[in-house]
Design an enzyme around this catalytic site. Structure first.
Site, PDB file in Angstrom:
ATOM      1  N   LYS A   1      68.975  59.222  47.868  1.00 40.54           N
ATOM      2  CA  LYS A   1      68.316  58.250  48.752  1.00 40.54           C
ATOM      3  C   LYS A   1      68.487  58.607  50.219  1.00 40.54           C
ATOM      4  CE  LYS A   1      70.520  54.623  47.214  1.00 40.54           C
ATOM      5  NZ  LYS A   1      71.414  54.112  48.164  1.00 40.54           N
TER       6      LYS A   1
ATOM      7  N   ARG B   1      72.901  45.191  47.939  1.00 40.78           N
ATOM      8  CA  ARG B   1      73.638  45.840  46.860  1.00 40.78           C
ATOM      9  C   ARG B   1      74.111  44.829  45.833  1.00 40.78           C
ATOM     10  NH1 ARG B   1      75.405  50.930  49.822  1.00 40.78           N
ATOM     11  NH2 ARG B   1      76.578  52.120  48.310  1.00 40.78           N
TER      12      ARG B   1
ATOM     13  N   ARG C   1      79.481  67.134  48.052  1.00 42.02           N
ATOM     14  CA  ARG C   1      78.722  66.700  49.230  1.00 42.02           C
ATOM     15  C   ARG C   1      79.543  66.897  50.516  1.00 42.02           C
ATOM     16  NH1 ARG C   1      75.866  60.941  49.012  1.00 42.02           N
ATOM     17  NH2 ARG C   1      77.976  60.124  48.857  1.00 42.02           N
TER      18      ARG C   1
ATOM     19  N   ARG D   1      83.260  63.023  53.096  1.00 41.25           N
ATOM     20  CA  ARG D   1      83.574  61.597  53.163  1.00 41.25           C
ATOM     21  C   ARG D   1      84.835  61.315  52.350  1.00 41.25           C
ATOM     22  NH1 ARG D   1      78.183  58.271  51.798  1.00 41.25           N
ATOM     23  NH2 ARG D   1      79.740  57.027  50.729  1.00 41.25           N
TER      24      ARG D   1
ATOM     25  N   ARG E   1      82.869  53.615  42.454  1.00 36.58           N
ATOM     26  CA  ARG E   1      81.584  53.278  43.085  1.00 36.58           C
ATOM     27  C   ARG E   1      80.488  53.143  42.025  1.00 36.58           C
ATOM     28  NH1 ARG E   1      81.430  58.046  47.000  1.00 36.58           N
ATOM     29  NH2 ARG E   1      79.355  57.365  47.619  1.00 36.58           N
TER      30      ARG E   1
HETATM   31  P1  AMP Z   1      77.213  54.507  50.931  1.00 39.42           P
HETATM   32  O1  AMP Z   1      77.325  55.327  52.173  1.00 39.42           O
HETATM   33  O2  AMP Z   1      75.879  53.832  50.803  1.00 39.42           O
HETATM   34  O3  AMP Z   1      77.592  55.266  49.687  1.00 39.42           O
HETATM   35  O4  AMP Z   1      78.276  53.320  51.079  1.00 39.42           O
HETATM   36  C1  AMP Z   1      79.673  53.592  51.188  1.00 39.42           C
HETATM   37  C2  AMP Z   1      80.489  52.325  50.974  1.00 39.42           C
HETATM   38  O5  AMP Z   1      80.179  51.362  51.996  1.00 39.42           O
HETATM   39  C3  AMP Z   1      80.230  51.581  49.660  1.00 39.42           C
HETATM   40  O6  AMP Z   1      80.969  52.151  48.579  1.00 39.42           O
HETATM   41  C4  AMP Z   1      80.719  50.174  50.022  1.00 39.42           C
HETATM   42  O7  AMP Z   1      82.137  50.100  50.037  1.00 39.42           O
HETATM   43  C5  AMP Z   1      80.248  50.026  51.463  1.00 39.42           C
HETATM   44  N1  AMP Z   1      78.889  49.437  51.532  1.00 39.42           N
HETATM   45  C6  AMP Z   1      77.726  50.080  51.856  1.00 39.42           C
HETATM   46  N2  AMP Z   1      76.682  49.238  51.810  1.00 39.42           N
HETATM   47  C7  AMP Z   1      77.189  48.025  51.441  1.00 39.42           C
HETATM   48  C8  AMP Z   1      76.620  46.747  51.190  1.00 39.42           C
HETATM   49  N3  AMP Z   1      75.296  46.527  51.281  1.00 39.42           N
HETATM   50  N4  AMP Z   1      77.450  45.747  50.830  1.00 39.42           N
HETATM   51  C9  AMP Z   1      78.774  45.924  50.723  1.00 39.42           C
HETATM   52  N5  AMP Z   1      79.377  47.104  50.917  1.00 39.42           N
HETATM   53  C10 AMP Z   1      78.597  48.155  51.280  1.00 39.42           C
END
Ligand code: AMP
Length: 219
Positions: A15, A90, A132, A165, A176
């Site tokens: 994405k 989410r 990654r 990361r 996750r």
């Molecule tokens: P991502 O970069 O999208 O993989 O997000 C990394 C982490 O940020 C996730 O595993 C969550 O801990 C937090 N996170 C991202 N988006 C949200 C959301 N909409 N609601 C709650 N936590 C979020």
């Protein structure tokens, strides 16, 4: 008419790469919740301190904290014609909140809302996550398995040293995926029932998925 595009799919489904490309193509801002939260952590804000504990465990950050950040961002002028929301909502609770936010922001203006779901074979995704790497300066994303930088560990675009990361480890990745299956996957039915879901096959090369995405957006 304003276009409100949100994206669903498991961690590392591609994405991020596709929505950044789409943001350039449509000239809409790319709003990526994960990056916004990581920026809060980097800047040492109160929100960042709270968010860190959840992100490090692969859990969702509290709903009110994220909602505030997203509503502030969606209210900005550059979202007037449309936005690309990557990583929000989410959960069903967040999706309900987004409906209210959009209503508050749009008022009587009409908008077209679409949820695009990246359907992918999840067996390959943990390997994708551990391979990654990203550029902390320009945000370019690499993968040591299929999109390696030309020079080891260095960003092709801006020459900065690449980083991994903290939550891209095997252990946190598993958590996750559990969070995704329990909290986020129900949104597929949620948006299908509202008649706004478009699914695309997210298996294949970046170019192949891009072609399918363009079709889904322009359809
Ligand atoms: P991502 O970069 O999208 O993989 O997000 C990394 C982490 O940020 C996730 O595993 C969550 O801990 C937090 N996170 C991202 N988006 C949200 C959301 N909409 N609601 C709650 N936590 C979020």
């Amino acid at each position: 008419m304003k276009k409100e595009l949100i994206f669903l799919g498991p961690p590392a489904c591609g994405k991020g790469t596709q929505t950044s490309k789409l943001s350039e193509y449509l000239n809409f801002p790319h709003i990526d919740t994960g990056s916004l939260l990581r920026a809060e952590i980097k800047n040492g804000t109160e929100n960042g301190k709270i968010a860190k504990g959840f992100i490090d465990k692969g859990e969702l950050v509290p709903v009110e904290l994220v909602a505030k950040i997203i509503e502030d961002r969606l209210s900005q002028n550059d979202c007037k014609n449309g936005y690309i929301l990557d990583g929000y909502p989410r959960s069903v609770e967040q999706a309900d909140k987004l409906t209210v936010m959009n209503k508050n922001i749009d008022g009587s203006e009409k908008a077209e809302f679409r949820a695009i779901y990246f359907e992918i074979d999840t067996n390959i995704l943990v390997e994708r996550i551990v391979n990654r790497r990203s550029c902390p300066k320009c945000g370019e994303i690499y993968n040591l398995a299929f999109k390696a930088p030309k020079k080891d560990g260095i960003c092709d675009k801006c020459g900065t040293e690449l980083t991994q990361r903290k939550d891209d480890t095997r252990e946190v990745a598993q958590s996750r995926f559990d969070t995704y299956n329990n909290e986020t996957a129900p949104l597929i039915e949620y948006y299908k029932n509202k008649g706004v879901l478009k699914s695309i096959d997210a298996n294949g090369s970046i170019d192949e998925v891009w072609e399918r995405l363009l079709k889904a957006v322009n359809d």
